[in-house]
Design an enzyme around this catalytic site. Structure first.
Site, PDB file in Angstrom:
ATOM      1  N   ARG A  91     -10.673   2.189   5.485  1.00 60.12           N
ATOM      2  CA  ARG A  91     -10.069   0.872   5.564  1.00 60.12           C
ATOM      3  C   ARG A  91      -9.437   0.793   8.026  1.00 60.12           C
ATOM      4  O   ARG A  91      -9.931  -0.533   7.579  1.00 60.12           O
ATOM      5  CB  ARG A  91      -8.776   0.736   5.791  1.00 60.12           C
ATOM      6  CG  ARG A  91      -9.430   1.206   3.330  1.00 60.12           C
ATOM      7  CD  ARG A  91      -8.291   0.883   2.443  1.00 60.12           C
ATOM      8  NE  ARG A  91      -8.964   1.378   1.148  1.00 60.12           N
ATOM      9  CZ  ARG A  91      -8.635   3.060   0.905  1.00 60.12           C
ATOM     10  NH1 ARG A  91      -7.626   2.999   1.092  1.00 60.12           N
ATOM     11  NH2 ARG A  91      -8.778   3.198  -0.678  1.00 60.12           N
ATOM     12  N   ASP A 151      -4.079   0.835  -5.841  1.00 62.77           N
ATOM     13  CA  ASP A 151      -3.988   2.659  -5.710  1.00 62.77           C
ATOM     14  C   ASP A 151      -2.190   2.862  -7.324  1.00 62.77           C
ATOM     15  O   ASP A 151      -2.863   3.876  -7.436  1.00 62.77           O
ATOM     16  CB  ASP A 151      -3.119   2.991  -4.475  1.00 62.77           C
ATOM     17  CG  ASP A 151      -4.127   2.246  -3.221  1.00 62.77           C
ATOM     18  OD1 ASP A 151      -4.919   3.176  -3.047  1.00 62.77           O
ATOM     19  OD2 ASP A 151      -3.493   1.132  -2.766  1.00 62.77           O
ATOM     20  N   ARG A 154      -4.314   2.723 -10.097  1.00 58.50           N
ATOM     21  CA  ARG A 154      -5.346   4.643  -9.964  1.00 58.50           C
ATOM     22  C   ARG A 154      -3.828   5.585 -10.343  1.00 58.50           C
ATOM     23  O   ARG A 154      -5.093   6.351 -11.636  1.00 58.50           O
ATOM     24  CB  ARG A 154      -5.819   5.092  -9.387  1.00 58.50           C
ATOM     25  CG  ARG A 154      -6.555   3.779  -8.604  1.00 58.50           C
ATOM     26  CD  ARG A 154      -7.796   3.811  -7.071  1.00 58.50           C
ATOM     27  NE  ARG A 154      -9.298   2.925  -7.075  1.00 58.50           N
ATOM     28  CZ  ARG A 154      -9.111   2.883  -5.809  1.00 58.50           C
ATOM     29  NH1 ARG A 154      -8.469   2.748  -5.228  1.00 58.50           N
ATOM     30  NH2 ARG A 154     -10.246   1.899  -5.710  1.00 58.50           N
ATOM     31  N   HIS A 178      -1.896   0.797   2.624  1.00 55.69           N
ATOM     32  CA  HIS A 178      -3.680   2.012   1.670  1.00 55.69           C
ATOM     33  C   HIS A 178      -4.350   1.746   1.844  1.00 55.69           C
ATOM     34  O   HIS A 178      -4.906   1.232   2.546  1.00 55.69           O
ATOM     35  CB  HIS A 178      -3.705  -0.612   1.130  1.00 55.69           C
ATOM     36  CG  HIS A 178      -4.952  -0.557   0.114  1.00 55.69           C
ATOM     37  ND1 HIS A 178      -5.619   0.444  -1.014  1.00 55.69           N
ATOM     38  CD2 HIS A 178      -6.090  -1.250   0.768  1.00 55.69           C
ATOM     39  CE1 HIS A 178      -6.343   0.134  -1.620  1.00 55.69           C
ATOM     40  NE2 HIS A 178      -7.215  -0.753  -0.775  1.00 55.69           N
TER      41      HIS A 178
END
Length: 314
Positions: A91, A151, A154, A178
């Site tokens: 990212r 996250d 998850r 993140h």
């Protein structure tokens, strides 16, 4: 805009933006939804397609393809536009090209006279949330990144599957960037009201090694999804809808968004994923937990990585 009407503007009608839009269509909570994209035809087609589902939705909603001028009276502008993460790409590698895109978008939003809340989902989200705040001139509590909300979801899903419990009864947070330096707060993770460390210690079927593998699976989930289908969008779309509902509903909900730290956890001048109280004014406060020394060190490492990247685009 009619007085008291809840309006949300979405900038970016790609996979993430439209997953968010579809979530809002099904969940409701607003009356006006504006889609903005550099590809006006795409925005118009998406608005038409969504509108055709309104007879099956929970409430009346006006959906149209608009311009940045429509941001002027929006309560929230959600930004999902930007270059996509490619297979094998982190990212943070996206930062330079997406920082430039973000600055241009925010300038156009602010030229409209917008004075609401900015919600950023473009990656790398923590860095780009800082860029959006810097460019907008808005108070820091009214610029929010999606942070580690996905996250955290998850993590809750994976723990629920491991323990065979409803993930809605798993409570805990992934915090930090993140991305690759994020980590779980095991010291504040519970199943129902029982600390997960007690659950593991008291049942021979479970062990700490499995929890660490769950963390790895959560951290690397995006890479696995991108490898298989080239993008992730449903989960983050749902996460954005959750944040928007918390804002519009003045919920004072605790969500792991990307928030500005001004001394909390010993960190300053950075947006990073941490538990924060979210309401109609944006971030009411960062919910500062009593974390362990090891967790503090991990957060410091994560913040340092973000600051190094941020220094390249400030």
């Amino acid at each position: 805009m009619k007085t008291g009407v809840r309006r949300v503007a979405l900038v970016g009608t790609g996979f993430v933006g439209m997953s968010f839009a579809y979530s809002m269509l099904n969940q409701g909570g607003l009356e006006e939804f504006v889609l903005i994209d550099v590809n006006k035809d795409k925005a118009e087609g998406e608005a038409m397609d969504l509108s055709h589902g309104l007879p099956f939705g929970p409430q009346k909603m006006d959906i149209w393809a608009g311009t940045y001028e429509d941001c002027r009276t929006a309560d929230i502008v959600v930004i999902t536009a930007g270059a996509n993460q490619q297979p094998g790409e982190t990212r943070l590698a996206l930062v330079e090209k997406n920082a430039k895109i973000m600055r241009g978008i925010v300038r156009e939003i602010m030229k409209s006279g917008f004075n609401g809340i900015l919600l950023v989902a473009s990656n790398p989200v923590d860095v780009l949330t800082y860029v959006a705040w810097q460019e907008s001139g808005l108070p820091r509590h009214r610029v929010i990144g999606s942070g580690t909300t996905l996250d955290t979801a998850r993590l809750r899903f994976e723990i629920g599957k491991y323990l065979n419990v409803d993930p809605r009864n798993v409570h805990g947070y992934i915090i930090g960037e993140h991305g690759d330096t994020e980590f779980p707060l095991w010291s504040h993770t519970t199943v129902g009201v029982q600390p997960i460390m007690d659950v593991v210690a008291n049942n021979p079927k479970f062990n700490q090694e499995d929890l660490e593998q769950i963390y790895v699976n959560v951290r690397d989930a995006a890479y696995h999804i991108i490898e298989r289908k080239r993008a992730t969008y449903y989960g983050i779309g749902m996460a954005l809808a959750r944040i928007v509902r918390a804002i519009l509903g003045d919920e004072n909900s605790c969500l792991s968004v990307s928030a500005y730290l001004n001394g909390q956890y010993g960190q300053n001048d950075v947006f990073v994923g941490v538990p924060a109280i979210v309401n109609r004014n944006g971030i009411r406060e960062v919910f500062e937990l009593n974390i362990t020394e090891e967790e503090t060190e991990k957060l410091t490492k994560s913040v340092n990585v973000l600051k190094e990247t941020l220094n390249t685009v400030k």
